[in-house]
Design an enzyme around this catalytic site. Structure first.
Site, PDB file in Angstrom:
ATOM      1  N   ASN A 115       0.816  -1.216   0.000  1.00  0.00           N
ATOM      2  CA  ASN A 115       0.000   0.000   0.000  1.00  0.00           C
ATOM      3  C   ASN A 115       0.852   1.269   0.000  1.00  0.00           C
ATOM      4  O   ASN A 115       0.429   2.300  -0.480  1.00  0.00           O
ATOM      5  CB  ASN A 115      -0.898   0.003   1.244  1.00  0.00           C
ATOM      6  N   ASP A 182       1.784   6.971   0.301  1.00  0.00           N
ATOM      7  CA  ASP A 182       0.745   6.134  -0.284  1.00  0.00           C
ATOM      8  C   ASP A 182       0.953   5.924  -1.785  1.00  0.00           C
ATOM      9  O   ASP A 182       0.904   6.876  -2.570  1.00  0.00           O
ATOM     10  CB  ASP A 182      -0.612   6.815  -0.027  1.00  0.00           C
ATOM     11  N   ASP A 212      -1.084  -6.528   3.586  1.00  0.00           N
ATOM     12  CA  ASP A 212      -1.149  -5.542   4.665  1.00  0.00           C
ATOM     13  C   ASP A 212      -1.963  -4.326   4.211  1.00  0.00           C
ATOM     14  O   ASP A 212      -1.856  -3.886   3.066  1.00  0.00           O
ATOM     15  CB  ASP A 212       0.284  -5.102   4.997  1.00  0.00           C
ATOM     16  N   HIS A 216      -6.890   0.023   2.768  1.00  0.00           N
ATOM     17  CA  HIS A 216      -6.400   1.294   2.246  1.00  0.00           C
ATOM     18  C   HIS A 216      -6.082   1.240   0.758  1.00  0.00           C
ATOM     19  O   HIS A 216      -5.464   2.151   0.216  1.00  0.00           O
ATOM     20  CB  HIS A 216      -5.191   1.742   3.075  1.00  0.00           C
ATOM     21  N   GLU A 248      -5.672  -7.938   4.906  1.00  0.00           N
ATOM     22  CA  GLU A 248      -5.915  -7.336   6.216  1.00  0.00           C
ATOM     23  C   GLU A 248      -6.915  -6.206   6.077  1.00  0.00           C
ATOM     24  O   GLU A 248      -6.570  -5.088   5.661  1.00  0.00           O
ATOM     25  CB  GLU A 248      -4.613  -6.797   6.829  1.00  0.00           C
ATOM     26  N   ASN A 313      -3.353 -10.746  16.947  1.00  0.00           N
ATOM     27  CA  ASN A 313      -2.311 -10.601  15.940  1.00  0.00           C
ATOM     28  C   ASN A 313      -1.230  -9.665  16.467  1.00  0.00           C
ATOM     29  O   ASN A 313      -1.292  -9.201  17.606  1.00  0.00           O
ATOM     30  CB  ASN A 313      -2.898 -10.161  14.590  1.00  0.00           C
TER      31      ASN A 313
HETATM   32  C1  AAO Z   1       4.696   4.161  12.776  1.00  0.00           C
HETATM   33  C2  AAO Z   1       4.407   5.098  13.935  1.00  0.00           C
HETATM   34  C3  AAO Z   1       3.559   6.263  13.457  1.00  0.00           C
HETATM   35  C4  AAO Z   1       4.265   6.984  12.291  1.00  0.00           C
HETATM   36  C5  AAO Z   1       4.515   5.966  11.189  1.00  0.00           C
HETATM   37  C6  AAO Z   1       5.254   6.549  10.000  1.00  0.00           C
HETATM   38  O1  AAO Z   1       3.730   4.390  14.956  1.00  0.00           O
HETATM   39  O2  AAO Z   1       3.387   7.168  14.530  1.00  0.00           O
HETATM   40  O3  AAO Z   1       3.430   8.003  11.792  1.00  0.00           O
HETATM   41  O4  AAO Z   1       5.294   4.890  11.718  1.00  0.00           O
HETATM   42  O5  AAO Z   1       6.497   7.021  10.378  1.00  0.00           O
HETATM   43  C7  AAO Z   1       2.593  -0.593  11.955  1.00  0.00           C
HETATM   44  C8  AAO Z   1       2.343   0.101  13.281  1.00  0.00           C
HETATM   45  C9  AAO Z   1       2.280   1.612  13.121  1.00  0.00           C
HETATM   46  C10 AAO Z   1       3.533   2.109  12.422  1.00  0.00           C
HETATM   47  C11 AAO Z   1       3.557   1.440  11.053  1.00  0.00           C
HETATM   48  C12 AAO Z   1       4.749   1.865  10.209  1.00  0.00           C
HETATM   49  O6  AAO Z   1       1.118  -0.370  13.825  1.00  0.00           O
HETATM   50  O7  AAO Z   1       2.206   2.192  14.433  1.00  0.00           O
HETATM   51  O8  AAO Z   1       3.495   3.530  12.305  1.00  0.00           O
HETATM   52  O9  AAO Z   1       3.671   0.014  11.252  1.00  0.00           O
HETATM   53  O10 AAO Z   1       5.926   1.612  10.857  1.00  0.00           O
HETATM   54  C13 AAO Z   1      -5.251   0.767  10.715  1.00  0.00           C
HETATM   55  C14 AAO Z   1      -5.120   0.077   9.365  1.00  0.00           C
HETATM   56  C15 AAO Z   1      -4.454  -1.256   9.440  1.00  0.00           C
HETATM   57  C16 AAO Z   1      -3.145  -1.197  10.250  1.00  0.00           C
HETATM   58  C17 AAO Z   1      -3.489  -0.630  11.620  1.00  0.00           C
HETATM   59  C18 AAO Z   1      -2.236  -0.518  12.507  1.00  0.00           C
HETATM   60  O11 AAO Z   1      -6.412  -0.034   8.757  1.00  0.00           O
HETATM   61  O12 AAO Z   1      -4.168  -1.678   8.125  1.00  0.00           O
HETATM   62  O13 AAO Z   1      -4.042   0.699  11.446  1.00  0.00           O
HETATM   63  N1  AAO Z   1      -2.475  -2.501  10.326  1.00  0.00           N
HETATM   64  C19 AAO Z   1      -1.361  -2.846   9.406  1.00  0.00           C
HETATM   65  C20 AAO Z   1      -0.269  -3.638  10.091  1.00  0.00           C
HETATM   66  C21 AAO Z   1       0.490  -2.752  11.062  1.00  0.00           C
HETATM   67  C22 AAO Z   1       1.207  -1.658  10.289  1.00  0.00           C
HETATM   68  C23 AAO Z   1       0.463  -1.193   9.110  1.00  0.00           C
HETATM   69  C24 AAO Z   1      -0.746  -1.708   8.715  1.00  0.00           C
HETATM   70  C25 AAO Z   1       1.146  -0.228   8.219  1.00  0.00           C
HETATM   71  O14 AAO Z   1      -0.804  -4.787  10.680  1.00  0.00           O
HETATM   72  O15 AAO Z   1       1.410  -3.476  11.829  1.00  0.00           O
HETATM   73  O16 AAO Z   1       1.429  -0.517  11.144  1.00  0.00           O
HETATM   74  O17 AAO Z   1       1.938  -1.028   7.328  1.00  0.00           O
HETATM   75  C26 AAO Z   1      -9.783   1.743  13.227  1.00  0.00           C
HETATM   76  C27 AAO Z   1      -9.826   1.287  11.775  1.00  0.00           C
HETATM   77  C28 AAO Z   1      -8.674   0.402  11.424  1.00  0.00           C
HETATM   78  C29 AAO Z   1      -7.361   1.049  11.820  1.00  0.00           C
HETATM   79  C30 AAO Z   1      -7.418   1.314  13.342  1.00  0.00           C
HETATM   80  C31 AAO Z   1      -6.122   1.899  13.884  1.00  0.00           C
HETATM   81  O18 AAO Z   1     -10.081   0.659  14.100  1.00  0.00           O
HETATM   82  O19 AAO Z   1     -11.033   0.557  11.568  1.00  0.00           O
HETATM   83  O20 AAO Z   1      -8.698   0.190  10.017  1.00  0.00           O
HETATM   84  O21 AAO Z   1      -6.290   0.175  11.502  1.00  0.00           O
HETATM   85  O22 AAO Z   1      -8.488   2.217  13.586  1.00  0.00           O
HETATM   86  O23 AAO Z   1      -5.978   3.190  13.405  1.00  0.00           O
HETATM   87  C32 AAO Z   1     -12.571   0.248  17.441  1.00  0.00           C
HETATM   88  C33 AAO Z   1     -13.194   0.171  16.030  1.00  0.00           C
HETATM   89  C34 AAO Z   1     -12.099  -0.151  15.029  1.00  0.00           C
HETATM   90  C35 AAO Z   1     -11.069   0.932  15.097  1.00  0.00           C
HETATM   91  C36 AAO Z   1     -10.478   0.859  16.505  1.00  0.00           C
HETATM   92  C37 AAO Z   1      -9.333   1.837  16.733  1.00  0.00           C
HETATM   93  O24 AAO Z   1     -12.115  -1.042  17.851  1.00  0.00           O
HETATM   94  O25 AAO Z   1     -14.187  -0.834  16.018  1.00  0.00           O
HETATM   95  O26 AAO Z   1     -12.635  -0.248  13.717  1.00  0.00           O
HETATM   96  O27 AAO Z   1     -11.497   1.155  17.456  1.00  0.00           O
HETATM   97  O28 AAO Z   1      -9.799   3.153  16.592  1.00  0.00           O
END
Ligand code: AAO
Length: 491
Positions: A115, A182, A212, A216, A248, A313
């Site tokens: 992505n 992106d 992953d 998005h 995912e 996970n």
């Molecule tokens: C890091 C730093 C950031 C910095 C960035 C760039 O932490 O501060 O800005 O680097 O320098 C992982 C880490 C991130 C990390 C990133 C890159 O988790 O912290 O950022 O690597 O190093 C969304 C996405 C989902 C994603 C998830 C983490 O939709 O795809 O966020 N997961 C994957 C991987 C993950 C990875 C990435 C993607 C990026 O598994 O390891 O990130 O490659 C809502 C939305 C979700 C959203 C969540 C979190 O969820 O629905 O889609 O996931 O928010 O933002 C209730 C709701 C639920 C909601 C949730 C939280 O439960 O029902 O829907 O509340 O609000």
């Protein structure tokens, strides 16, 4: 590190929905942050002998080196190029792992980060795992190569350039997820580069991909990319076999983007499974195990043949992603139900990387005399209960759900055809019941409190009488307040 992904292995699978695991092998384990050399050894010495079907590996391609905080696990989610070098190893080690695991019938599933590239604030330089130059300001990634016109900057319509509102599908697909640059996946050139990366992995011998951040990406763009993927390598797979695809998409309801929009491409991760199971086991919101009788689609989950299920996970185990506080992880006291899966480092910090030396390199996984892992690694898949339940799944594979019993509260039992039976006591009182198991008469070894070793049982024995009934006595104070028997554990 690891996570166990339990595939819902039901009925006819076809094309990219088929996990491609060997017949009778029904689970995939996530060896999060493991080195390729260690995974190769684990396939040979543990996973194949115990019937595991595959391994989800950490992203194998080059990523940015983040040094503040010191080399967090999440730097691997920030690609710099599609060269195969990372903290887990170089290309030669990657090829060796795939070959050795495939040769023992344990297949490799790649966590594919397509992505985006790295975060927009990562600057200029060569602080990347293969030393490739990049410049985030000018959007320059010459090792791919990508340049400014390969990104969505012009397309995103939020003031910040970030996803600000998950209720707007255009933002979610066209803007930056947590600052990550992106990619413009509608461009033929970008699709071609991603397909080339994935086809290289297929050619080396991988069996499939976790996509992953699929939420998005536009489903149409993903379809265009997956349509360009070649068939699996015929050295190990039948001719015409398609790569397994699982996307995912976090869909807990309440957002306009839903899992079903991605069913045309492959399977989708079912986040409701772990969130709801945790709620039931913790007895929150008035939930009880008796309600699990119609667990699955009856609970509004996605169809079996489109779902990939897991308990926790690598994200929600450490407070990233979604699922909330109900998620069961290896941190949970006692065993509640050790269907827990992923593990984490001996530290509650959400960023801490794999056990490593002072130069940042990852420590090898060592194996202790008691078969657990050393060097600060936690290997949940080696816990007796987890390993034995992975075997249980294989033994009952294809058998119908049968002989449900419950006490109206948190004591439940069920079988799978006439091959396996499991009983849980999550109430606060002793359980002493005689139940119809459907199993042939005989003495069985409970594979939770122990296991069959050289014809003996190291745990409790359970006798099924001539009518298929057995008495189960399970204390609510047991370390694991449940019992499981299956036909391969008959004494
Ligand atoms: C890091 C730093 C950031 C910095 C960035 C760039 O932490 O501060 O800005 O680097 O320098 C992982 C880490 C991130 C990390 C990133 C890159 O988790 O912290 O950022 O690597 O190093 C969304 C996405 C989902 C994603 C998830 C983490 O939709 O795809 O966020 N997961 C994957 C991987 C993950 C990875 C990435 C993607 C990026 O598994 O390891 O990130 O490659 C809502 C939305 C979700 C959203 C969540 C979190 O969820 O629905 O889609 O996931 O928010 O933002 C209730 C709701 C639920 C909601 C949730 C939280 O439960 O029902 O829907 O509340 O609000």
């Amino acid at each position: 590190m690891k996570l166990l992904l339990l595939l819902v292995a039901i009925g006819l699978c076809s094309a990219q929905y088929n996990p491609n695991t060997r017949a009778g092998r029904t689970s995939i384990v996530h060896l999060f942050e493991w080195r390729w050399d260690d995974i190769a050894a684990e396939c040979e010495r543990y996973l194949a002998p115990n019937g595991f079907g595959g391994v989800q590996i950490s992203p194998p391609n080059e990523n940015v080196i983040v040094s503040n905080p010191w080399r967090p696990w999440y730097e691997r989610y920030q690609p710099i190029s599609y060269k195969l070098c990372s903290r887990s190893g170089n290309e030669q080690q990657f090829r060796d792992m795939v070959t050795r695991c495939n040769n023992v019938g344990v297949y490799i599933y790649v966590d594919a980060i397509i992505n985006h590239m790295c975060g927009s604030g990562m600057g200029v330089g060569t602080h990347s795992t293969c030393g490739s130059y990049f410049n985030t300001g000018s959007r320059d990634f010459p090792a791919v190569p990508y340049s400014s016109w390969d990104f969505n900057d012009g397309k995103c319509r939020t003031g910040s350039g970030e996803i600000e509102n998950y209720g707007d599908i255009y933002q979610v697909r066209d803007c930056k997820l947590v600052g990550l640059l992106d990619l413009a996946l509608e461009k033929d050139y970008v699709r071609g580069k991603i397909a080339e990366f994935m086809n290289n992995l297929i050619n080396i011998g991988v069996a499939g991909f976790r996509l992953d951040a699929a939420k998005h990406m536009w489903p149409g763009d993903l379809k265009a990319i997956t349509d360009r993927l070649t068939n699996l390598n015929t050295r190990w797979f039948p001719s015409g076999a398609r790569p397994f695809i699982y996307q995912e998409v976090i869909d807990l309801g309440g957002e306009p983007i839903s899992s079903s929009q991605y069913f045309g491409i492959g399977r989708v991760t079912e986040f409701k499974y772990g969130a709801k199971l945790g709620t039931v086991i913790r007895k929150w919101n008035g939930e009880k195990m008796a309600y699990l009788k119609n667990w699955g689609e009856g609970w509004g989950f996605m169809p079996n043949d489109r779902a990939l299920v897991f308990v926790d996970n690598h994200d929600n185990q450490r407070g990233h992603g979604a699922g909330g506080a109900s998620i069961l992880t290896f941190w949970d006291p006692r065993s509640t139900i050790k269907l827990t899966t992923l593990l984490r480092f001996p530290d509650q910090n959400d960023w801490i990387g794999p056990p490593s030396y002072s130069d940042g390199s990852t420590k090898p996984v060592t194996i202790n005399a008691d078969t657990t892992c050393g060097n600060d690694w936690v290997c949940e898949h080696r816990w007796r209960q987890i390993k034995n339940m992975a075997i249980f799944r294989n033994v009952v594979d294809g058998q119908p759900f049968s002989n449900w019993w419950d006490n109206g509260s948190n004591q439940v039992a069920f079988g799978r055809g006439n091959r396996g039976f499991i009983v849980f006591n999550n109430d606060d009182w002793y359980m002493d019941v005689t139940l119809y198991t459907g199993l042939p008469s005989g003495t069985y070894c409970d594979v939770i409190s122990g296991q069959k070793e050289g014809g003996r049982c190291t745990g409790r024995q359970i006798t099924v009488d001539g009518t298929g009934k057995a008495r189960f006595q399970i204390s609510n104070n047991d370390e694991d307040p449940f019992a499981a028997i299956h036909v391969d554990a008959k004494l």
